[in-house]
Enzyme design. Structure first.
Site, PDB file in Angstrom:
ATOM      1  N   GLU A   1       0.835  -1.199   0.000  1.00 22.62           N
ATOM      2  CA  GLU A   1       0.000   0.000   0.000  1.00 22.62           C
ATOM      3  C   GLU A   1       0.868   1.246   0.000  1.00 22.62           C
ATOM      4  O   GLU A   1       1.864   1.352   0.702  1.00 22.62           O
ATOM      5  CB  GLU A   1      -0.991   0.021   1.156  1.00 22.62           C
ATOM      6  CG  GLU A   1      -2.085   1.082   0.994  1.00 22.62           C
ATOM      7  CD  GLU A   1      -2.818   0.987  -0.352  1.00 22.62           C
ATOM      8  OE1 GLU A   1      -2.278   1.517  -1.354  1.00 22.62           O
ATOM      9  OE2 GLU A   1      -3.908   0.395  -0.410  1.00 22.62           O
TER      10      GLU A   1
ATOM     11  N   ASP B   1      -7.411  -0.303  -3.503  1.00 22.31           N
ATOM     12  CA  ASP B   1      -8.530   0.625  -3.622  1.00 22.31           C
ATOM     13  C   ASP B   1      -9.215   0.493  -4.977  1.00 22.31           C
ATOM     14  O   ASP B   1      -9.877   1.401  -5.445  1.00 22.31           O
ATOM     15  CB  ASP B   1      -8.065   2.067  -3.398  1.00 22.31           C
ATOM     16  CG  ASP B   1      -6.975   2.494  -4.374  1.00 22.31           C
ATOM     17  OD1 ASP B   1      -6.558   1.667  -5.222  1.00 22.31           O
ATOM     18  OD2 ASP B   1      -6.517   3.654  -4.290  1.00 22.31           O
TER      19      ASP B   1
ATOM     20  N   HIS C   1      -0.198 -11.001 -47.919  1.00 24.12           N
ATOM     21  CA  HIS C   1       1.086 -10.345 -47.695  1.00 24.12           C
ATOM     22  C   HIS C   1       1.326  -9.355 -48.824  1.00 24.12           C
ATOM     23  O   HIS C   1       1.016  -9.601 -50.001  1.00 24.12           O
ATOM     24  CB  HIS C   1       2.228 -11.355 -47.591  1.00 24.12           C
ATOM     25  CG  HIS C   1       2.505 -12.136 -48.845  1.00 24.12           C
ATOM     26  ND1 HIS C   1       3.354 -11.695 -49.830  1.00 24.12           N
ATOM     27  CD2 HIS C   1       2.044 -13.349 -49.255  1.00 24.12           C
ATOM     28  CE1 HIS C   1       3.409 -12.592 -50.803  1.00 24.12           C
ATOM     29  NE2 HIS C   1       2.624 -13.612 -50.478  1.00 24.12           N
TER      30      HIS C   1
END
Length: 523
Positions: free
Chosen positions: A242, A322, A487
């Protein structure tokens, strides 16, 4: 209401039996210090190993396999879009691998998200889709089919997290709180990361808010360097404690050799914390080798609150404490323990992870059947030794030969998957970037991670038909059916036969859109 499959005997009895069997089978136990718990017997699964070492799992989450040899319940739950119904995805056998065919059957003709990841321990700390928090709106479930991989020789699905996705349990049992000791690991991927906050797995706040220093204790994996300097370009295994992603007690890396894991497909990330005065970080290649310790020392000194810790005991996956949910990441399995496991136990767990064979061969090659590994070779006369490969996230045409590097060969190898937008078509997953698919964007072909959106599904789906030149196979774009994989100047596009774009040139169009589906270059 969804019910979990019953276990064969009560958890306490089962755990005691496992410990007794492991003790009996381990004749030459590895002992760390006098009186230390013995290492687990060979063949034990991660939570068997940790239980025998005296640090039992209090959470065991996996999308791909059982983490106890006796586990026979569900691994995760999916919900389909068509009618909102849910189904639990279990195992092919007790102690075995996920029954991915059950998911395929349940989700056929529609899409599914993962709504719950079951805790295999007796604690039942199941993870569900995370609600709103201090830094992010409510999350959504990850698409259930975004990360097909081979594990233990079986096709299974990992969990691919995009921004805005995450899982959590705020009401847990047995998880460390208020300075308690714990260990944790997860198997993730070094190919699906970013520098946003925060791809975490571990201990978090119980209210989805940042409640202060030391209130988290979670593994973080990504390229965000919170405290400079960080060496190399990552991604790094860090500790989210934290208000900081820590590589040491000083925050920043004090280990110049820790330049990150690099873009390896499968990574074991490990964190141990005694909650008082010491934490350690380790990582290893989940496909081979052992663990490397990048830090082992004191708790952070960048602020108060870390010594002792103040963990709250929630479990988070894919976001910060959070609900900071801008990160991306992959999750295959992970556990949390009560107490700090011995290094011997960690090493035994890493050996077991390696033995599983993450990302191994699918067992099928050279066809367009789902699960087959292939390479796509050009048929135009100029380019008959050239193959579609990814380079810097784009699809290009490149010469690949037996003397090419292992990386080039891997870049030119694709796994055929059922079409993400239609089962009657196909999608191409990168062999060495699990969960990344070939998709078109502004008509150019790119290698990108599957995000679950309808647009991505359509852009990454191609419908095979007889080669336009009369040779090989041509692939029509699912959502632009008059455009084919082509391609042009060594780049790859979806192109029409004539048009305003240079790559729509009619010259050699039929040859350029015809491909040989060949055996894969990567073993």
């Amino acid at each position: 209401m969804s019910l979990r499959a019953p276990r064969s005997c009560p958890p306490r009895v089962r755990r005691a039996l496992l410990s007794a069997l492991a003790a009996f089978a381990t004749v030459a136990a590895l002992v760390v210090g006098a009186g230390a718990p013995q290492a687990a017997a060979a063949g034990s699964l991660p939570c068997d190993v940790y239980a025998t070492a005296g640090t039992p799992c209090v959470a065991a989450h996996s999308m791909v396999r059982a983490l106890y040899s006796s586990y026979s319940g569900s691994l995760y739950q999916v919900q389909r879009a068509s009618d909102g119904a849910t189904a639990n995805i279990g195992l092919l056998a007790t102690g075995g691998y996920a029954d991915a065919a059950a998911q395929d059957s349940f989700c056929s003709g529609t899409t599914c998200i993962v709504t719950r990841i079951y805790d295999q321990s007796s604690r039942h700390n199941d993870l569900t889709v995370e609600g709103a928090g201090g830094a992010g709106a409510a999350d959504v479930g990850a698409p259930a089919d975004a990360l097909p991989v081979t594990v233990g020789g079986h096709q299974v699905y990992g969990l691919e997290i995009s921004a805005g996705m995450g899982y959590r349990d705020n009401s847990t049992s047995g998880v460390a709180t208020n300075g308690g000791a714990e260990g944790m690991y997860m198997v993730t991927s070094g190919t699906h990361v970013n520098g946003s906050c925060c791809f975490d797995y571990g201990n978090a706040e119980t209210n989805n808010q940042d409640t202060g220093n030391g209130h988290m204790d979670a593994i973080n994996f990504g390229t965000e360097c919170w405290f400079a300097p960080c060496y190399g370009s990552g991604p790094w295994v860090q500790a989210d404690l934290e208000n900081g992603l820590f590589q040491s007690d000083l925050g920043h890396s004090t280990n110049s050799s820790n330049t990150g894991t690099g873009a390896i497909p499968f990574v074991t990330a490990l964190l141990k914390n005694n909650g008082q005065d010491h934490f350690a970080l380790k990582w290893g290649n989940a496909q081979s080798g052992g663990l490397t310790t990048t830090y082992s020392g004191g708790e952070p000194t960048t602020g108060s609150g870390y010594s002792p810790m103040h963990q709250e005991g929630a479990i988070v996956l894919g976001t910060g404490g959070d609900n900071s949910n801008g990160s991306i990441g992959s999750f295959f399995e992970g556990v949390m323990t009560s107490g700090i496991p011995t290094d011997a136990a960690d090493n035994a767990v890493q050996s077991n992870i390696v033995s599983v064979g993450y990302g191994g061969a699918t067992g099928s090659t050279g066809t367009l059947s789902p699960g087959s590994e292939i390479s796509l070779k050009a048929t135009t006369s100029c380019c008959t030794t050239d193959y579609v490969r990814h380079q810097a996230n784009a699809a290009v045409l490149s010469a690949i030969t037996s003397s090419s590097s292992a990386l080039d060969k891997s870049d030119a190898t694709w796994i055929v998957r059922r079409g993400l937008a239609s089962n009657s078509c196909v999608s191409f997953e990168s062999r060495n970037y699990p969960g990344d698919f070939l998709r078109h964007y502004n008509f150019k072909l790119l290698r990108q991670p599957m995000d679950g959106t309808a647009t991505f599904r359509a852009d990454a789906t191609f419908c095979p038909e007889t080669g336009k030149s009369g040779t090989g196979t041509s692939f029509a774009s699912y959502n632009y059916p008059t455009r084919y994989l082509r391609h042009y100047n060594y780049n790859v596009y979806i192109a029409s036969d004539g048009g305003s774009n240079a790559w729509d040139s009619a010259t050699s169009w039929t040859d350029d859109v015809s491909w040989v589906v060949s055996s894969p270059w990567a073993p």
